[in-house]
Design a protein around this motif. Structure first.
Motif, PDB file in Angstrom:
ATOM      1  N   ASP A  10       0.860  -1.184   0.000  1.00 42.20           N
ATOM      2  CA  ASP A  10       0.000   0.000   0.000  1.00 42.20           C
ATOM      3  C   ASP A  10       0.899   1.238   0.000  1.00 42.20           C
ATOM      4  OD1 ASP A  10      -2.528   1.195   0.088  1.00 42.20           O
ATOM      5  OD2 ASP A  10      -2.551   1.294   2.274  1.00 42.20           O
ATOM      6  N   ASN A  61      -3.383   5.519  -3.424  1.00 43.34           N
ATOM      7  CA  ASN A  61      -4.547   6.405  -3.271  1.00 43.34           C
ATOM      8  C   ASN A  61      -4.036   7.832  -3.396  1.00 43.34           C
ATOM      9  OD1 ASN A  61      -3.722   7.413  -0.687  1.00 43.34           O
ATOM     10  ND2 ASN A  61      -4.628   5.642   0.328  1.00 43.34           N
ATOM     11  N   LYS A 114      -9.517   2.343  -9.040  1.00 49.16           N
ATOM     12  CA  LYS A 114     -10.105   2.453  -7.706  1.00 49.16           C
ATOM     13  C   LYS A 114     -11.234   3.476  -7.771  1.00 49.16           C
ATOM     14  CE  LYS A 114      -7.693   2.021  -3.357  1.00 49.16           C
ATOM     15  NZ  LYS A 114      -6.535   2.483  -2.604  1.00 49.16           N
ATOM     16  N   ARG A 139      -9.198   2.197   9.846  1.00 51.06           N
ATOM     17  CA  ARG A 139     -10.011   3.393  10.100  1.00 51.06           C
ATOM     18  C   ARG A 139     -11.246   3.047  10.923  1.00 51.06           C
ATOM     19  NH1 ARG A 139      -9.475   7.341   4.756  1.00 51.06           N
ATOM     20  NH2 ARG A 139      -7.321   6.765   4.301  1.00 51.06           N
ATOM     21  N   SER A 178      -6.172  -0.417   4.807  1.00 54.66           N
ATOM     22  CA  SER A 178      -5.970   0.393   6.013  1.00 54.66           C
ATOM     23  C   SER A 178      -5.415  -0.483   7.133  1.00 54.66           C
ATOM     24  CB  SER A 178      -7.295   1.066   6.414  1.00 54.66           C
ATOM     25  OG  SER A 178      -7.122   1.959   7.477  1.00 54.66           O
ATOM     26  N   ARG A 192      -2.884  -1.652   9.859  1.00 57.04           N
ATOM     27  CA  ARG A 192      -2.043  -0.868  10.777  1.00 57.04           C
ATOM     28  C   ARG A 192      -0.955  -1.693  11.458  1.00 57.04           C
ATOM     29  NH1 ARG A 192      -4.566   3.123   9.024  1.00 57.04           N
ATOM     30  NH2 ARG A 192      -6.114   4.352  10.161  1.00 57.04           N
TER      31      ARG A 192
HETATM   32  C1  E4P Z   1      -6.234   1.135   0.521  1.00 59.74           C
HETATM   33  O1  E4P Z   1      -6.394   0.852  -0.631  1.00 59.74           O
HETATM   34  C2  E4P Z   1      -5.860   2.461   1.017  1.00 59.74           C
HETATM   35  O2  E4P Z   1      -4.888   2.968   0.143  1.00 59.74           O
HETATM   36  C3  E4P Z   1      -5.208   2.423   2.379  1.00 59.74           C
HETATM   37  O3  E4P Z   1      -5.124   1.096   2.876  1.00 59.74           O
HETATM   38  C4  E4P Z   1      -5.775   3.386   3.365  1.00 59.74           C
HETATM   39  O4  E4P Z   1      -5.033   3.271   4.548  1.00 59.74           O
HETATM   40  P1  E4P Z   1      -5.045   4.386   5.685  1.00 59.74           P
HETATM   41  O5  E4P Z   1      -6.316   4.277   6.451  1.00 59.74           O
HETATM   42  O6  E4P Z   1      -3.858   4.039   6.531  1.00 59.74           O
HETATM   43  O7  E4P Z   1      -4.902   5.723   4.997  1.00 59.74           O
END
Ligand code: E4P
Length: 214
Positions: A6, A28, A83, A132, A164, A166
């Motif tokens: 990512d 993204n 996307k 998130r 997302s 972590r």
């Molecule tokens: C997924 O496609 C997004 O690019 C990414 O996982 C978002 O992650 P974040 O919540 O750490 O910004």
């Protein structure tokens, strides 16, 4: 389970590819902005490096504009996946692109109902954002479980990308659930391997090796 990186960092992608565990990349607009580079040349470089899908996000607001953007990006390379945000306009875009044979990743998924509609519209992938959800005291992995359960009920072919991410436990949980893909930040890649007993074991072996008569 496939592992995507990512990131929009060419340096991170080049390094991660040498480990032989990366199957694709997701970007993204925020990740792209961090690189401070011109968009199309950056995506061209990433798609040339990665022997797998590379998600590139559309940012226009009307379906017509999003479709035009998507076609421009899809023309960059055969491994571009578009996307698309999960809203009514996004569903129209997914439907049109899937009919034209362009792969899609429906992003910003926060509920099973969004994932169900995205799949029905023809999404190749959906991206539930687990970190998130956790950030606001929800259960990100419960969302993934729900989506996997629903898709399993109807043998839906849309693939789930756990996004997302972590920390390593998100990746392990994704694999336990049977998600198709986890997309992870570069830092999480090293964390997945780290174990204090491995480090201590290596240290002891190397110390003992010094005592070996050679
Ligand atoms: C997924 O496609 C997004 O690019 C990414 O996982 C978002 O992650 P974040 O919540 O750490 O910004």
């Amino acid at each position: 389970m496939k592992i995507f990186l990512d990131t929009a960092s060419v340096t991170e992608i080049q390094k991660a590819l040498t480990y032989g565990v990366i199957d694709g990349v997701t970007t993204n607009p925020s990740l792209v902005a961090k690189e401070g580079r011109e968009f199309v040349p950056l995506i061209r470089e990433i798609t040339a490096l990665v022997p797998g899908p590379v998600s590139v996000e559309v940012t226009a607001s009307t379906p017509q504009e999003m479709i035009a953007q998507a076609e421009t990006y899809a023309a960059i390379a055969a491994n571009v996946v578009i996307k698309v945000p999960v809203n009514l306009e996004g569903l129209q875009v997914v439907r049109t692109l899937s009919k034209r044979g362009i792969q899609t990743n429906v992003t910003l998924i926060f509920s099973p109902s969004q994932a169900l509609l995205a799949a029905k519209a023809g999404a190749t992938y959906v991206s539930p954002f687990v970190g998130r959800v956790d950030d606001i005291s929800g259960e990100g992995m419960a969302l993934v479980k729900d989506i996997a359960h629903i898709y399993g009920n109807y043998r839906i072919a849309t693939e789930i990308i756990v996004a997302s991410v972590r920390h390593p436990l998100h990746v392990v949980e994704a694999a336990r659930i049977g998600a198709h893909v986890a997309t992870i930040p570069f830092a999480t890649l090293a964390q997945l391997l780290h174990h204090p007993l491995t480090a201590a074991g290596m240290e002891r072996f190397l110390k003992d090796w010094e005592k070996v008569k050679r």
